[in-house]
Design an enzyme around this catalytic site. Structure first.
Site, mmCIF file in Angstrom:
data_model
loop_
_atom_site.group_PDB
_atom_site.id
_atom_site.type_symbol
_atom_site.label_atom_id
_atom_site.label_comp_id
_atom_site.label_asym_id
_atom_site.label_seq_id
_atom_site.Cartn_x
_atom_site.Cartn_y
_atom_site.Cartn_z
ATOM 1 N N ASP A 19 -0.578 16.134 -2.641
ATOM 2 C CA ASP A 19 -0.823 15.155 -3.698
ATOM 3 C C ASP A 19 0.256 15.318 -4.773
ATOM 4 O O ASP A 19 0.606 16.429 -5.166
ATOM 5 C CB ASP A 19 -2.218 15.357 -4.300
ATOM 6 N N HIS A 56 -8.611 8.158 2.239
ATOM 7 C CA HIS A 56 -7.959 9.471 2.260
ATOM 8 C C HIS A 56 -8.987 10.538 1.923
ATOM 9 O O HIS A 56 -9.901 10.307 1.128
ATOM 10 C CB HIS A 56 -6.774 9.534 1.293
ATOM 11 N N GLY A 95 -13.483 6.220 -9.165
ATOM 12 C CA GLY A 95 -12.097 6.278 -9.628
ATOM 13 C C GLY A 95 -11.083 6.188 -8.510
ATOM 14 O O GLY A 95 -9.962 6.683 -8.633
ATOM 15 N N HIS A 119 -4.868 1.409 8.303
ATOM 16 C CA HIS A 119 -5.169 1.062 6.914
ATOM 17 C C HIS A 119 -6.571 0.477 6.778
ATOM 18 O O HIS A 119 -6.843 -0.606 7.279
ATOM 19 C CB HIS A 119 -4.149 0.055 6.364
ATOM 20 N N CYS A 160 0.862 -1.186 0.000
ATOM 21 C CA CYS A 160 0.000 0.000 0.000
ATOM 22 C C CYS A 160 0.898 1.235 0.000
ATOM 23 O O CYS A 160 1.714 1.426 0.901
ATOM 24 C CB CYS A 160 -0.916 0.014 1.224
ATOM 25 N N CYS A 210 0.582 3.426 3.114
ATOM 26 C CA CYS A 210 1.251 2.819 4.280
ATOM 27 C C CYS A 210 2.768 3.019 4.175
ATOM 28 O O CYS A 210 3.436 3.257 5.182
ATOM 29 C CB CYS A 210 0.912 1.336 4.397
ATOM 30 N N HIS A 264 -9.284 14.044 0.150
ATOM 31 C CA HIS A 264 -8.651 15.065 -0.686
ATOM 32 C C HIS A 264 -9.075 16.430 -0.149
ATOM 33 O O HIS A 264 -10.269 16.661 0.113
ATOM 34 C CB HIS A 264 -9.139 14.968 -2.128
ATOM 35 N N ASN A 312 -13.080 9.633 -2.476
ATOM 36 C CA ASN A 312 -13.466 8.688 -3.518
ATOM 37 C C ASN A 312 -13.647 7.302 -2.908
ATOM 38 O O ASN A 312 -12.810 6.850 -2.123
ATOM 39 C CB ASN A 312 -12.401 8.648 -4.621
ATOM 40 N N HIS A 353 -6.571 2.947 0.408
ATOM 41 C CA HIS A 353 -6.308 3.329 1.805
ATOM 42 C C HIS A 353 -7.045 4.653 1.949
ATOM 43 O O HIS A 353 -6.731 5.618 1.226
ATOM 44 C CB HIS A 353 -4.793 3.466 2.019
HETATM 45 P P1 AMP Z 1 -7.920 8.437 -5.326
HETATM 46 O O1 AMP Z 1 -8.046 8.462 -6.829
HETATM 47 O O2 AMP Z 1 -9.025 9.111 -4.601
HETATM 48 O O3 AMP Z 1 -7.620 7.045 -4.820
HETATM 49 O O4 AMP Z 1 -6.657 9.359 -5.017
HETATM 50 C C1 AMP Z 1 -5.349 8.907 -4.907
HETATM 51 C C2 AMP Z 1 -4.470 10.122 -4.985
HETATM 52 O O5 AMP Z 1 -3.190 9.767 -4.494
HETATM 53 C C3 AMP Z 1 -4.284 10.678 -6.394
HETATM 54 O O6 AMP Z 1 -4.742 12.029 -6.441
HETATM 55 C C4 AMP Z 1 -2.774 10.566 -6.622
HETATM 56 O O7 AMP Z 1 -2.254 11.660 -7.350
HETATM 57 C C5 AMP Z 1 -2.239 10.518 -5.201
HETATM 58 N N1 AMP Z 1 -0.959 9.859 -5.034
HETATM 59 C C6 AMP Z 1 -0.589 8.639 -5.508
HETATM 60 N N2 AMP Z 1 0.668 8.359 -5.139
HETATM 61 C C7 AMP Z 1 1.106 9.411 -4.411
HETATM 62 C C8 AMP Z 1 2.337 9.727 -3.757
HETATM 63 N N3 AMP Z 1 3.384 8.889 -3.772
HETATM 64 N N4 AMP Z 1 2.434 10.919 -3.100
HETATM 65 C C9 AMP Z 1 1.390 11.770 -3.095
HETATM 66 N N5 AMP Z 1 0.209 11.525 -3.685
HETATM 67 C C10 AMP Z 1 0.072 10.375 -4.340
HETATM 68 ZN ZN ZN Z 2 -2.386 1.505 3.569
#
Ligand code: AMP
Ligand code: ZN
Length: 111
Positions: free
Chosen positions: A30, A99, A92, A46, A4, A7, A101, A86, A97
């Site tokens: 992000d 989160h 999408g 997680h 993950c 994580c 936004h 999301n 994990h």
């Molecule tokens: P979601 O589509 O809601 O699952 O959002 C996942 C978000 O995580 C996306 O906006 C990605 O740009 C962001 N993301 C993925 N990998 C990383 C990373 N290593 N550091 C920061 N953001 C990330």
């Molecule tokens: Zn995780």
């Protein structure tokens, strides 16, 4: 959890542009911002979906919202911001994990 990405960020195995951290959550930028300011508020526990919330996790998510409310001006969001969570394929969700936004720093389009 193994494999993950969030994580791994929490464990410090992958770098992130961290703006806040405490014992139960982390907030970082992000990597592909969808607004001038785009942060992710992530619990250290997680789980992927709100349906996986028990009372303890629900209280944690409430504290995450409280923290965003407390810190938003410090993060450059005094003029307003949008929260997005999301959930699943149709939304999408790419990182499984949970989160939140946090988007702002500009007028945000609604459609
Ligand atoms: P979601 O589509 O809601 O699952 O959002 C996942 C978000 O995580 C996306 O906006 C990605 O740009 C962001 N993301 C993925 N990998 C990383 C990373 N290593 N550091 C920061 N953001 C990330
Ligand atoms: Zn995780």
């Amino acid at each position: 959890m193994k494999d993950c990405i969030f994580c791994k960020i929490i464990a410090g195995e992958i770098p992130s542009a961290k703006v806040y951290e405490d014992e139960e959550m982390i907030v970082f930028k992000d990597i592909e911002p969808k607004a001038k300011i785009h942060l992710l508020c992530v619990p250290k526990d997680h789980f992927a979906l709100l349906t996986e919330m028990d009372e303890k996790r629900a209280a944690l998510v409430a504290r995450m919202l409280r923290k965003i409310a407390d810190k938003h001006a410090e993060w450059g969001l005094a003029d307003g911001y949008r929260l997005v969570v999301n959930q699943g394929e149709n939304a999408g969700q790419t990182v499984h994990h949970l989160h939140i936004h946090v988007l702002g720093g500009q007028t945000l389009p609604w459609d």
